[in-house]
Design a protein around this motif. Sequence first.
Motif, PDB file in Angstrom:
ATOM      1  N   SER A  22      36.007   5.369  31.188  1.00 47.29           N
ATOM      2  CA  SER A  22      35.336   4.093  30.930  1.00 47.29           C
ATOM      3  C   SER A  22      36.149   3.225  29.987  1.00 47.29           C
ATOM      4  CB  SER A  22      33.953   4.329  30.318  1.00 47.29           C
ATOM      5  OG  SER A  22      33.060   4.830  31.281  1.00 47.29           O
ATOM      6  N   LYS A  63      26.063   2.432  32.675  1.00 47.79           N
ATOM      7  CA  LYS A  63      25.237   2.437  31.480  1.00 47.79           C
ATOM      8  C   LYS A  63      25.772   3.408  30.433  1.00 47.79           C
ATOM      9  CE  LYS A  63      20.924   1.158  33.841  1.00 47.79           C
ATOM     10  NZ  LYS A  63      19.523   1.570  34.152  1.00 47.79           N
ATOM     11  N   ASP A  64      26.306   4.542  30.890  1.00 47.85           N
ATOM     12  CA  ASP A  64      26.696   5.613  29.982  1.00 47.85           C
ATOM     13  C   ASP A  64      28.196   5.858  30.072  1.00 47.85           C
ATOM     14  OD1 ASP A  64      26.969   7.848  28.430  1.00 47.85           O
ATOM     15  OD2 ASP A  64      25.500   9.068  29.521  1.00 47.85           O
ATOM     16  N   PRO A  65      28.938   5.739  28.957  1.00 50.35           N
ATOM     17  CA  PRO A  65      30.377   6.004  28.993  1.00 50.35           C
ATOM     18  C   PRO A  65      30.714   7.457  29.319  1.00 50.35           C
ATOM     19  CG  PRO A  65      29.639   5.683  26.730  1.00 50.35           C
ATOM     20  CD  PRO A  65      28.492   5.305  27.613  1.00 50.35           C
ATOM     21  N   GLU A  66      29.719   8.334  29.248  1.00 52.32           N
ATOM     22  CA  GLU A  66      29.940   9.731  29.610  1.00 52.32           C
ATOM     23  C   GLU A  66      30.022   9.908  31.129  1.00 52.32           C
ATOM     24  OE1 GLU A  66      30.489  12.054  27.465  1.00 52.32           O
ATOM     25  OE2 GLU A  66      29.784  11.201  25.575  1.00 52.32           O
ATOM     26  N   ASP A  67      29.683   8.874  31.880  1.00 53.64           N
ATOM     27  CA  ASP A  67      29.716   8.954  33.337  1.00 53.64           C
ATOM     28  C   ASP A  67      31.162   8.896  33.812  1.00 53.64           C
ATOM     29  OD1 ASP A  67      29.504   8.751  36.061  1.00 53.64           O
ATOM     30  OD2 ASP A  67      28.304   6.916  36.085  1.00 53.64           O
ATOM     31  N   LYS A 102      33.596   1.741  34.269  1.00 60.09           N
ATOM     32  CA  LYS A 102      34.211   2.953  34.800  1.00 60.09           C
ATOM     33  C   LYS A 102      35.311   2.628  35.799  1.00 60.09           C
ATOM     34  CE  LYS A 102      32.395   5.547  38.000  1.00 60.09           C
ATOM     35  NZ  LYS A 102      31.580   6.501  38.792  1.00 60.09           N
ATOM     36  N   GLN A 107      27.150   2.522  20.564  1.00 63.26           N
ATOM     37  CA  GLN A 107      26.288   3.603  20.101  1.00 63.26           C
ATOM     38  C   GLN A 107      26.516   3.911  18.626  1.00 63.26           C
ATOM     39  OE1 GLN A 107      26.836   6.967  22.731  1.00 63.26           O
ATOM     40  NE2 GLN A 107      26.488   5.755  24.577  1.00 63.26           N
ATOM     41  N   TRP A 133      32.018   3.913  23.332  1.00 58.31           N
ATOM     42  CA  TRP A 133      30.903   4.427  22.538  1.00 58.31           C
ATOM     43  C   TRP A 133      30.675   3.584  21.275  1.00 58.31           C
ATOM     44  CZ3 TRP A 133      34.404   7.415  25.118  1.00 58.31           C
ATOM     45  CH2 TRP A 133      33.907   8.352  26.028  1.00 58.31           C
ATOM     46  N   GLN A 193      30.357  -3.140  26.978  1.00 56.17           N
ATOM     47  CA  GLN A 193      29.955  -2.722  28.314  1.00 56.17           C
ATOM     48  C   GLN A 193      30.938  -1.671  28.838  1.00 56.17           C
ATOM     49  OE1 GLN A 193      27.337  -3.322  30.658  1.00 56.17           O
ATOM     50  NE2 GLN A 193      28.467  -1.575  31.479  1.00 56.17           N
TER      51      GLN A 193
END
Length: 535
Positions: free
Chosen positions: A307, A269-273, A225, A210, A207, A222
Amino acid sequence: MEKATVVVIGGGATGVGILRDLAMRGVDVLLLEKLDMVNGTSSRYHGLLHSGARYAVKDQEAARECIEENSILRKIGKSCVEATEGLFIRLPEDDVDFEGKWVDGCKKSGITAIPITPQEAWQLEPNLSHQIIAAYRVPDAAIDGFRMAWQNIDSAARYGGRVKTYTEVIRIVSENGKVIGLDVRNYFTKQTYFIACDFVVNAAGPWSGQIAALAGLDVNVQPDKGTLIAFNQRISSRIVNRLHVPSDGDIFVPHGSITILGTTSMSVKDPEDTSSSFHEIESLLQIGEKTFENLRKYRVLRAFAGSRPLYSASGGKGRGASRGFVILDHSEDGLDGFMTITGGKFTTYRLMAEKMTDIVCQKLQVTTPCRTAEEALVPEVTEAVKTKARKYFPAYGTELAADRLGADRFKRVVERLEKNPEERQLICECENVTLAEIEEVITEGTSFTLSDIRRKTRMGMGTCQGNFCSLRSVGILSRTENIDQKQQSLQQLQEFLQARWKGIRPVLWGNALRETEMARGIYGVGLNVNGGSPK
């Protein structure tokens, strides 16, 4: 108005390492985490304390850092590390030329790699494939990410270090090109407020980009995952690596009574994935059964994913990106008092923290040297306290609780048990977690959800995956002021069960399928709780 000299953003391994180092050097430091501590990368990995052998061919610097930090963490975090040892094995499909490069790389990096015969390897680990061509012993180990992080926090607290969980940074505030503080938001109340500071360290892992964007800066991180599988048995006593170019599914790491197989590498794209698919699990199993031919006979407990924060100035991705870490001083970008640290590995978190803290202290004109490599994270539990505890814990539960709680917290739990022996009852039979432990961690001010309790005590992480202990634990939590009893108890239970279900769904066959039906019967049918089956 709240204030601190330095604010650290991110409650993973690197963040808590920086918190501890700054506090030990006498700096007024506050760590902010948007959810609970170690809920991201630092708890969603295979738990390997690298010897550095995995990087001995591609990255000599990373290999040397790993073997040095491996030795340090064994010393300062004894109760967090299981000294399993490791094996590197070469199978017929693995490149024979790579073996020579690897042996040479280990020698140059200072990593002990002892060659053994396939017969000796099978004596040590009888379940290994009988196709082994070559094998080596290396000083790998297993490490508990939850425990290591909380012991860093406990250590920092002794020197005045502070943490605030469920506190999300929503803006980096600056004046005339200098950081003056942050605007933050409470996760539960949604209240926003300002925290003044002189310096901000961005240690938010995947993150980090962000967080940097909140200050108008661009950091090329980047998220990568990795999916892993947890088996309900200890397939091997040692960590087992394939002796080839690092790839998917080539590490087995035993932890307590389970084994973790990992990992994949997929840019997201999203570390929350943190999703995992059946396809990923099947791919890992197909690769893993090359190492353990009877792998599918073992029960799969769950799958999980996290991630990695891969930094690459050139835009490299996946396994092509460096596993090294980078420190960015954003005064070079026109913002003084703001720095980012990203990349790296759990094994090198302490070193990363030391390097960052050295720079921050130099800017603050603090000359106190780093002591994090010499001083133990927490004191060892005394035999006198263990003797008292054995009156209340199951036969082998005393050592388990002492290791996971640390000296100070364990002593408080034993004092609870001496006053109220009935609190010896087990809330989680799988992990031997007592009522006294759960009540103790709830009182500490950082346990607002069942998952918070899980990360501190391992409640719900055993064979039944919370089928029984979750209901008991939410009853305990609802007796406190941490949650509203009428409004949140059911929601807490549902969210906890759904989080467990997320990891079980990709492995829904055999015993996992049967236990899911049991959970559906208990909660979905018997109690009308949406958690024992998918939403």
